[in-house]
Write a protein that holds these residues in place. Structure first.
Motif, short mmCIF file in Angstrom:
data_model
loop_
_atom_site.label_atom_id
_atom_site.label_comp_id
_atom_site.label_asym_id
_atom_site.label_seq_id
_atom_site.Cartn_x
_atom_site.Cartn_y
_atom_site.Cartn_z
N MET A 51 47.36 49.64 40.16
CA MET A 51 46.62 50.28 41.25
C MET A 51 46.70 49.42 42.50
O MET A 51 47.05 48.23 42.44
CB MET A 51 45.16 50.47 40.84
CG MET A 51 44.44 49.17 40.54
SD MET A 51 42.85 49.40 39.68
CE MET A 51 43.44 49.78 38.02
N ASP A 52 46.35 50.02 43.63
CA ASP A 52 46.30 49.31 44.91
C ASP A 52 44.86 48.89 45.20
O ASP A 52 43.93 49.70 45.10
CB ASP A 52 46.79 50.21 46.04
CG ASP A 52 48.30 50.44 46.02
OD1 ASP A 52 49.00 49.65 45.36
OD2 ASP A 52 48.76 51.40 46.66
N MET A 53 44.70 47.61 45.59
CA MET A 53 43.41 47.11 46.04
C MET A 53 43.62 46.25 47.28
O MET A 53 44.60 45.49 47.35
CB MET A 53 42.71 46.29 44.96
CG MET A 53 42.32 47.06 43.72
SD MET A 53 41.34 46.08 42.55
CE MET A 53 39.73 46.14 43.34
N THR A 54 42.74 46.37 48.24
CA THR A 54 42.81 45.53 49.43
C THR A 54 42.24 44.15 49.13
O THR A 54 41.52 43.96 48.12
CB THR A 54 42.03 46.14 50.59
OG1 THR A 54 40.63 46.15 50.26
CG2 THR A 54 42.51 47.55 50.89
N GLY A 55 42.52 43.20 50.01
CA GLY A 55 41.93 41.89 49.84
C GLY A 55 40.42 41.94 49.83
O GLY A 55 39.76 41.21 49.06
N THR A 56 39.84 42.80 50.63
CA THR A 56 38.38 42.95 50.67
C THR A 56 37.85 43.46 49.33
O THR A 56 36.83 42.98 48.82
CB THR A 56 37.97 43.91 51.80
OG1 THR A 56 38.42 43.38 53.05
CG2 THR A 56 36.46 44.10 51.83
N GLN A 57 38.54 44.43 48.74
CA GLN A 57 38.12 44.95 47.44
C GLN A 57 38.25 43.90 46.35
O GLN A 57 37.40 43.82 45.44
CB GLN A 57 38.96 46.19 47.10
CG GLN A 57 38.66 47.40 47.96
CD GLN A 57 39.66 48.53 47.73
OE1 GLN A 57 40.87 48.29 47.56
NE2 GLN A 57 39.16 49.76 47.74
N ILE A 58 39.29 43.09 46.41
CA ILE A 58 39.47 42.04 45.41
C ILE A 58 38.37 40.99 45.54
O ILE A 58 37.84 40.49 44.53
CB ILE A 58 40.87 41.41 45.54
CG1 ILE A 58 41.93 42.42 45.10
CG2 ILE A 58 40.98 40.13 44.70
CD1 ILE A 58 43.37 41.98 45.34
N GLY A 78 42.75 42.64 54.90
CA GLY A 78 43.31 43.95 55.18
C GLY A 78 44.61 44.27 54.49
O GLY A 78 45.13 45.39 54.62
N THR A 79 45.15 43.32 53.74
CA THR A 79 46.42 43.55 53.04
C THR A 79 46.16 44.27 51.72
O THR A 79 45.18 44.01 51.02
CB THR A 79 47.13 42.21 52.77
OG1 THR A 79 47.43 41.59 54.02
CG2 THR A 79 48.41 42.42 51.98
N THR A 80 47.07 45.18 51.38
CA THR A 80 46.97 45.90 50.11
C THR A 80 47.84 45.22 49.06
O THR A 80 49.01 44.90 49.32
CB THR A 80 47.41 47.36 50.26
OG1 THR A 80 46.52 48.02 51.18
CG2 THR A 80 47.39 48.09 48.93
N TYR A 81 47.26 45.01 47.89
CA TYR A 81 47.95 44.34 46.79
C TYR A 81 48.00 45.27 45.58
O TYR A 81 47.05 46.01 45.30
CB TYR A 81 47.22 43.05 46.40
CG TYR A 81 47.09 42.05 47.52
CD1 TYR A 81 48.07 41.09 47.75
CD2 TYR A 81 45.97 42.06 48.36
CE1 TYR A 81 47.95 40.16 48.78
CE2 TYR A 81 45.84 41.14 49.40
CZ TYR A 81 46.83 40.20 49.61
OH TYR A 81 46.70 39.28 50.63
#
Length: 595
Positions: free
Chosen positions: A473-480, A536-539
């Protein structure tokens, strides 16, 4: 007062009273020759109490074969314990002893009989365990959270029987492997008083079972799982169901049962507590956890709680809301203990005489003869599972890989599993390859063992027995960042009884034990794929479907996007061991503590 003997410690209420009155005279009318004469004779008085032998289990988890006596799963305070063959024999002996003294018996359980099972049972969708429990004479069981591991529809099949069209061994599982003997389903009754269908408000299974004994005495068993079940099982497994408060649910049933003439009420509850001394299996020193709060909230009309879930052994009385003693018991896990309750019912009231009700957690020792019927069942399935279980998938350069965590709560086995998930090609989609992996430590059920350095599929399955799917799945740095903070707050806070952090691969960070919840992760310490995390980067990350659904109190996973389901976690684990043969445990240097 405690009555101790070899392997026994009977507990009763705070004071003792006599159960039987003295002899009495009765007058009989005898009709002879058209006249009535009276004769006095001495007869035994009617007993004031009825004694019932109540035998209870919990958290069996499909442990048909004995576990290693050197592991915590295979002994009680150093005494080798458990194994279905010995469990069946002990139950038969206890029933026979009760019958010899004129007591009827009933055998019940408090959930998690199946699920998170060894391969011997899991390879056949836990059908062997249900068959074994049928043979042991189990009559009623509450559902537990692990009963939902394969979903509520599969749980209905466990009750009613029938075979799955599972492709004759697909995903290393095989329903009804003997076509001449289809799966009969459970002879005992599953109970689910606090599990409702959302659309109809009817319960998944009956909320209670009333057992009527030969003398007309009635005992009701209310069966429930913990209200928190949706947060600790795969979302799809309980979709469409609602789980209600344990105490409120049971209390609503009390007047219904009393209208049916029931005064003796026992709750089978898949939720429990934590004694301060886990070795004190026949007492409850300093007990804490949900069971204490639930006991306080339960109606005083409820006479006893048979509990589970925490895998602890305990046996004592706690005061109910009327300050009267109420028995609270748990029989540890994996069939190592049997809770033996001598339930005393006052014949005048039909209610449990708590002062004269005795309880003992008895060790399922292995110094008795094996039950031949259970042995035959186990032998049959051991033969069927052998080609899968005995397949060598790799080697270790150390005797084992430990799940024991260091001071930062990172473990060697956690690293291995996370590395396996990160390397699994089945989660790559549209050119997106995960750069970090997260594994819940509660899903790591044992150390990874080897036999002379060889690791078999069966040994790997013992570590990861859930057949979860991997999800990228995709998660942003903020979500991580939010995800990492959720390790240290709420149900995952340091005050929680089982405080642990996610095991990781491809990510490193430092957390501060002294910092307040919400800011435990040290600012600027997070690195992903070797680079500082950018908000703001998506990982692209990977985890299992249980965590993906927000399990174990990690709702940050539910905010991820572009989810893609890959293969099974056990297959990723096995493939990684094969690809890195022989495997040497790596350093635990991904998570650190500091300020």
């Amino acid at each position: 007062m405690a009555y101790t003997g070899r392997g026994r410690a009977w507990l009763r209420g705070p004071r003792a009273v006599g159960l039987l009155a003295a002899g009495a005279a009765v007058v009989l009318g005898l009709a002879t020759g058209g006249t009535v004469t009276q004769a006095a004779t001495t007869a035994k008085p009617k007993p004031t109490h009825t004694q019932i032998e109540l035998l209870a289990l919990n958290d069996f988890h499909g442990n048909l074969a004995p576990n290693s006596p050197t592991s915590s799963s295979g002994n009680v305070n150093g005494v080798p314990a458990g194994g279905a063959e010995y469990l069946a024999t002990h139950l038969k002996q206890m029933r026979a002893a009760a019958a010899a003294q004129g007591r009827e018996s009933v055998t019940v359980a408090a959930g998690d009989l199946i699920g998170a099972s060894p391969l011997l049972s899991a390879a056949f969708h836990d059908e062997p365990t249900i068959e074994a429990l049928n043979g042991m004479g189990l009559e009623a069981a509450s559902v537990g959270n692990h009963e939902f591991d394969e979903g509520w529809r599969e749980l209905l099949r466990m009750q009613s029987g029938g075979c799955l069209p599972d492709g004759d061994g697909q995903n290393n599982q095989n329903s009804c492997p003997d076509p001449e003997h289809p799966f009969p389903g459970a002879k005992f009754k599953y109970l689910s008083a606090n599990v409702f269908f959302e659309n109809t408000r009817t319960t998944l299974f009956a909320p209670y079972k009333i057992k009527t004994f030969k003398d007309g005495r009635k005992v009701a068993f209310i069966g429930m799982t913990l209200e928190n079940t949706p947060n600790i099982v795969t979302k799809s497994g309980v979709e469409g169901l609602q789980f209600t408060d344990e105490a409120e649910t049971a209390n609503r049933l009390v007047p219904i049962l009393k209208k049916k003439g029931v005064e003796s009420i026992v709750v089978l509850l898949h939720e429990g507590g934590f004694p301060a001394d886990p070795r004190a299996y026949n007492s409850c020193p300093g007990i804490s956890g949900p069971i204490v709060e639930i006991n306080n909230a339960l109606s005083p009309e409820i006479d006893m709680i048979i509990s589970g879930h925490t895998h602890q052994g305990y046996n004592c009385s706690l005061p109910d809301s009327d300050k009267q003693p109420r028995l609270i018991t748990s029989a540890s896990s994996f069939g190592k203990l049997i809770t033996d309750v001598r339930l005393s019912i006052d014949n005048a009231t039909g209610d449990v005489d708590r002062v004269n009700t005795l309880a003992n957690n008895q060790i399922v020792t292995q110094d008795v003869a094996k039950d031949p019927r259970t042995t035959a069942l186990i032998t049959k399935y051991q033969t069927l599972v052998a080609p899968i279980a005995n397949k060598v998938i790799g080697h270790l350069t150390t005797p084992s890989v430990s799940r024991t965590a260091d001071d930062s709560l990172e473990s060697p086995l956690g690293n291995l599993i996370a590395d396996a998930q990160l390397a699994d090609a089945s989660t790559v989609t549209n050119g997106k390859t995960p750069v970090a992996a997260f594994m819940n430590p509660g899903g790591i059920r044992a150390d990874l063992a080897s036999t002379g350095g060889e690791v078999t599929f069966g040994q790997a399955f013992t570590v990861q027995p859930f057949n979860n799917y991997l999800v990228s799945m995709d998660m942003t740095g903020t979500q991580i960042k939010a995800l990492l903070e959720q390790q240290f707050s709420g149900v995952n806070g340091p005050e929680a009884p089982k405080f642990k952090v996610l095991q990781v691969a491809g990510i490193a960070y430092t957390w501060n034990p002294a910092a307040p919840a919400g800011s435990k992760v040290v600012a600027g310490s997070i690195k992903i794929a070797g680079q500082p995390l950018v908000d703001g980067t998506t990982y692209r990350i990977v985890t299992n479907n249980f965590l993906s659904d927000g399990g174990d109190g990690f709702p940050a996973f539910t905010t991820a996007t572009d989810k893609f389901f890959g293969g099974l976690d056990i297959d990723a684990f096995a493939n990684y061991l094969t690809a890195h043969d022989p495997y040497t445990p790596v350093a635990t240097d991904r998570i650190s503590t500091g300020s």
